[in-house]
Design a protein around this motif. Structure first.
Motif, mmCIF file in Angstrom:
data_model
loop_
_atom_site.group_PDB
_atom_site.id
_atom_site.type_symbol
_atom_site.label_atom_id
_atom_site.label_comp_id
_atom_site.label_asym_id
_atom_site.label_seq_id
_atom_site.Cartn_x
_atom_site.Cartn_y
_atom_site.Cartn_z
ATOM 1 N N TYR A 41 0.829 -1.209 0.000
ATOM 2 C CA TYR A 41 0.000 0.000 0.000
ATOM 3 C C TYR A 41 0.862 1.256 0.000
ATOM 4 C CZ TYR A 41 -4.315 -2.558 0.574
ATOM 5 O OH TYR A 41 -5.389 -3.384 0.358
ATOM 6 N N GLU A 42 2.054 1.165 0.540
ATOM 7 C CA GLU A 42 2.956 2.313 0.571
ATOM 8 C C GLU A 42 3.722 2.457 -0.739
ATOM 9 O OE1 GLU A 42 5.233 2.635 4.317
ATOM 10 O OE2 GLU A 42 4.079 0.851 4.888
ATOM 11 N N LYS A 43 3.530 1.553 -1.647
ATOM 12 C CA LYS A 43 4.293 1.535 -2.893
ATOM 13 C C LYS A 43 3.399 1.746 -4.107
ATOM 14 C CE LYS A 43 7.392 -1.750 -0.724
ATOM 15 N NZ LYS A 43 8.422 -0.980 -0.255
ATOM 16 N N LYS A 44 2.335 2.537 -3.944
ATOM 17 C CA LYS A 44 1.397 2.753 -5.049
ATOM 18 C C LYS A 44 2.090 3.205 -6.319
ATOM 19 C CE LYS A 44 -2.764 3.819 -2.573
ATOM 20 N NZ LYS A 44 -4.011 4.518 -2.607
ATOM 21 N N SER A 45 2.949 4.208 -6.205
ATOM 22 C CA SER A 45 3.586 4.746 -7.416
ATOM 23 C C SER A 45 4.492 3.692 -8.058
ATOM 24 C CB SER A 45 4.365 6.024 -7.109
ATOM 25 O OG SER A 45 5.370 5.778 -6.172
ATOM 26 N N GLU A 46 5.166 2.897 -7.248
ATOM 27 C CA GLU A 46 6.026 1.849 -7.784
ATOM 28 C C GLU A 46 5.204 0.767 -8.480
ATOM 29 O OE1 GLU A 46 9.309 -1.369 -6.156
ATOM 30 O OE2 GLU A 46 8.772 0.322 -4.876
ATOM 31 N N ILE A 47 4.070 0.409 -7.888
ATOM 32 C CA ILE A 47 3.198 -0.594 -8.500
ATOM 33 C C ILE A 47 2.613 -0.044 -9.792
ATOM 34 C CG2 ILE A 47 1.031 -1.878 -8.235
ATOM 35 C CD1 ILE A 47 1.766 -2.147 -5.243
ATOM 36 N N LEU A 51 3.169 -1.605 -13.486
ATOM 37 C CA LEU A 51 2.055 -2.040 -14.329
ATOM 38 C C LEU A 51 1.804 -1.094 -15.494
ATOM 39 C CD1 LEU A 51 -0.402 -3.204 -11.528
ATOM 40 C CD2 LEU A 51 1.194 -4.578 -12.865
ATOM 41 N N THR A 52 2.735 -0.203 -15.748
ATOM 42 C CA THR A 52 2.619 0.745 -16.845
ATOM 43 C C THR A 52 3.300 0.161 -18.069
ATOM 44 O OG1 THR A 52 2.632 2.608 -15.340
ATOM 45 C CG2 THR A 52 3.204 3.066 -17.615
ATOM 46 N N LEU A 53 2.661 0.308 -19.181
ATOM 47 C CA LEU A 53 3.215 -0.175 -20.430
ATOM 48 C C LEU A 53 3.219 0.968 -21.435
ATOM 49 C CD1 LEU A 53 4.271 -2.744 -21.796
ATOM 50 C CD2 LEU A 53 1.962 -3.107 -22.630
ATOM 51 N N ASN A 54 4.320 1.164 -22.093
ATOM 52 C CA ASN A 54 4.453 2.206 -23.111
ATOM 53 C C ASN A 54 4.089 3.587 -22.587
ATOM 54 O OD1 ASN A 54 5.223 0.273 -24.978
ATOM 55 N ND2 ASN A 54 3.104 -0.103 -25.600
ATOM 56 N N SER A 72 8.044 -9.305 -22.862
ATOM 57 C CA SER A 72 9.246 -9.468 -22.041
ATOM 58 C C SER A 72 9.558 -8.229 -21.206
ATOM 59 C CB SER A 72 10.437 -9.843 -22.911
ATOM 60 O OG SER A 72 10.754 -8.792 -23.790
ATOM 61 N N ILE A 73 9.200 -7.048 -21.701
ATOM 62 C CA ILE A 73 9.427 -5.819 -20.931
ATOM 63 C C ILE A 73 8.557 -5.833 -19.674
ATOM 64 C CG2 ILE A 73 9.194 -3.304 -20.945
ATOM 65 C CD1 ILE A 73 9.755 -3.466 -23.989
ATOM 66 N N PHE A 74 7.313 -6.223 -19.844
ATOM 67 C CA PHE A 74 6.388 -6.289 -18.717
ATOM 68 C C PHE A 74 6.872 -7.316 -17.689
ATOM 69 C CE2 PHE A 74 2.410 -7.808 -16.734
ATOM 70 C CZ PHE A 74 2.007 -6.620 -16.157
ATOM 71 N N GLU A 75 7.287 -8.482 -18.170
ATOM 72 C CA GLU A 75 7.787 -9.523 -17.274
ATOM 73 C C GLU A 75 9.028 -9.052 -16.532
ATOM 74 O OE1 GLU A 75 8.302 -13.089 -19.553
ATOM 75 O OE2 GLU A 75 6.164 -13.219 -20.020
ATOM 76 N N LYS A 76 9.883 -8.299 -17.213
ATOM 77 C CA LYS A 76 11.086 -7.769 -16.583
ATOM 78 C C LYS A 76 10.720 -6.767 -15.476
ATOM 79 C CE LYS A 76 15.478 -5.584 -17.663
ATOM 80 N NZ LYS A 76 16.434 -6.488 -17.126
ATOM 81 N N LYS A 77 9.702 -5.947 -15.710
ATOM 82 C CA LYS A 77 9.244 -4.995 -14.693
ATOM 83 C C LYS A 77 8.726 -5.725 -13.460
ATOM 84 C CE LYS A 77 7.848 -0.935 -17.320
ATOM 85 N NZ LYS A 77 6.692 -0.076 -17.604
ATOM 86 N N ARG A 102 -2.433 -12.300 -9.896
ATOM 87 C CA ARG A 102 -2.494 -10.867 -9.638
ATOM 88 C C ARG A 102 -2.495 -10.523 -8.150
ATOM 89 N NH1 ARG A 102 -7.670 -9.810 -12.453
ATOM 90 N NH2 ARG A 102 -7.971 -11.890 -11.700
ATOM 91 N N VAL A 103 -1.824 -11.335 -7.363
ATOM 92 C CA VAL A 103 -1.712 -11.066 -5.932
ATOM 93 C C VAL A 103 -0.551 -10.102 -5.678
ATOM 94 C CG1 VAL A 103 -1.311 -12.123 -3.680
ATOM 95 C CG2 VAL A 103 -2.717 -13.304 -5.375
ATOM 96 N N ILE A 104 0.540 -10.301 -6.394
ATOM 97 C CA ILE A 104 1.711 -9.425 -6.287
ATOM 98 C C ILE A 104 2.186 -9.148 -7.702
ATOM 99 C CG2 ILE A 104 4.077 -9.222 -5.490
ATOM 100 C CD1 ILE A 104 3.368 -11.135 -3.218
ATOM 101 N N PRO A 105 2.407 -7.918 -8.082
ATOM 102 C CA PRO A 105 2.034 -6.720 -7.337
ATOM 103 C C PRO A 105 0.517 -6.588 -7.282
ATOM 104 C CG PRO A 105 2.958 -6.121 -9.482
ATOM 105 C CD PRO A 105 3.061 -7.603 -9.350
ATOM 106 N N ASN A 106 0.046 -6.073 -6.177
ATOM 107 C CA ASN A 106 -1.383 -5.969 -5.922
ATOM 108 C C ASN A 106 -1.933 -4.712 -6.599
ATOM 109 O OD1 ASN A 106 -3.957 -5.895 -4.920
ATOM 110 N ND2 ASN A 106 -3.377 -6.044 -2.779
ATOM 111 N N ALA A 107 -2.502 -4.884 -7.783
ATOM 112 C CA ALA A 107 -3.009 -3.760 -8.564
ATOM 113 C C ALA A 107 -4.142 -3.034 -7.856
ATOM 114 C CB ALA A 107 -3.472 -4.243 -9.936
ATOM 115 N N ASP A 108 -4.820 -3.694 -6.929
ATOM 116 C CA ASP A 108 -5.926 -3.054 -6.209
ATOM 117 C C ASP A 108 -5.475 -1.847 -5.390
ATOM 118 O OD1 ASP A 108 -7.619 -4.949 -7.256
ATOM 119 O OD2 ASP A 108 -7.574 -6.216 -5.473
#
Length: 176
Positions: A41-47, A51-54, A72-77, A102-108
């Protein structure tokens, strides 16, 4: 006969302390992982960045994109997120399962008004579990919301740990 009695008492004491240390080692590692899980929850910006693409921020379509993108870019992230936040505390199989589900990272946490979650207490129970290293847990989580209000929630689940060489690793994690 007295020597045999003393020897039996000594063996019992040694076994008691070693089994307690063994159990405590599992509980300590489980506690560490559960705290790391709720620290998301403290890592919203990191999550969100993970989960950001392009360069487009993923919003309400997180679920579709997580399942639909095997790039592969997404998997690397995702791999980098795991390394930075969970290190080597999870087995490779469990890491893949947690990402896939979708438990980690927790997109919720991205769209949540919760800015921090603290595990205030946690209790473990291994009596209901058939496998060694599997613990049921119940925890009190205190959520801090963006407006400063705190709410409390009780969560329960199962966590299973396995020996991997000299290390203990989480091999299964589920919140009920």
């Amino acid at each position: 006969m007295k020597k045999v009695g003393i020897l039996l008492v000594f063996i019992t004491i040694v076994l008691f302390f070693t089994s307690c240390n063994y159990r405590n080692e599992y509980e300590e590692k489980a506690d560490e992982f559960i705290n790391l899980y709720y620290a998301q929850y403290e890592k919203k910006s990191e999550i969100e960045e993970t989960l950001t693409l392009n360069e487009n921020i993923i919003s309400g379509e997180v679920d579709t994109l997580i399942y639909g993108i095997h790039d592969s870019i997404f998997e690397k992230k995702i791999e980098e997120y795991f390394e930075q936040n969970f290190g080597d505390i999870i087995t490779e199989d469990e890491k893949l399962r947690l990402v896939r589900n979708r438990v980690i990272p927790n997109a919720d946490v991205i769209n949540s008004d919760i800015v921090k979650a603290t595990v205030s207490s946690i209790e473990f129970d291994e009596s209901n579990n058939q496998n060694e290293g599997t613990l049921s847990f119940s925890a009190i989580i205190i959520y801090e919301h963006i407006d400063g209000e705190n709410t409390k929630s009780e969560k329960s689940g199962i966590i299973s740990l396995v020996k991997d060489g000299d290390d203990l690793k989480v091999d299964y994690f589920k919140i009920n």
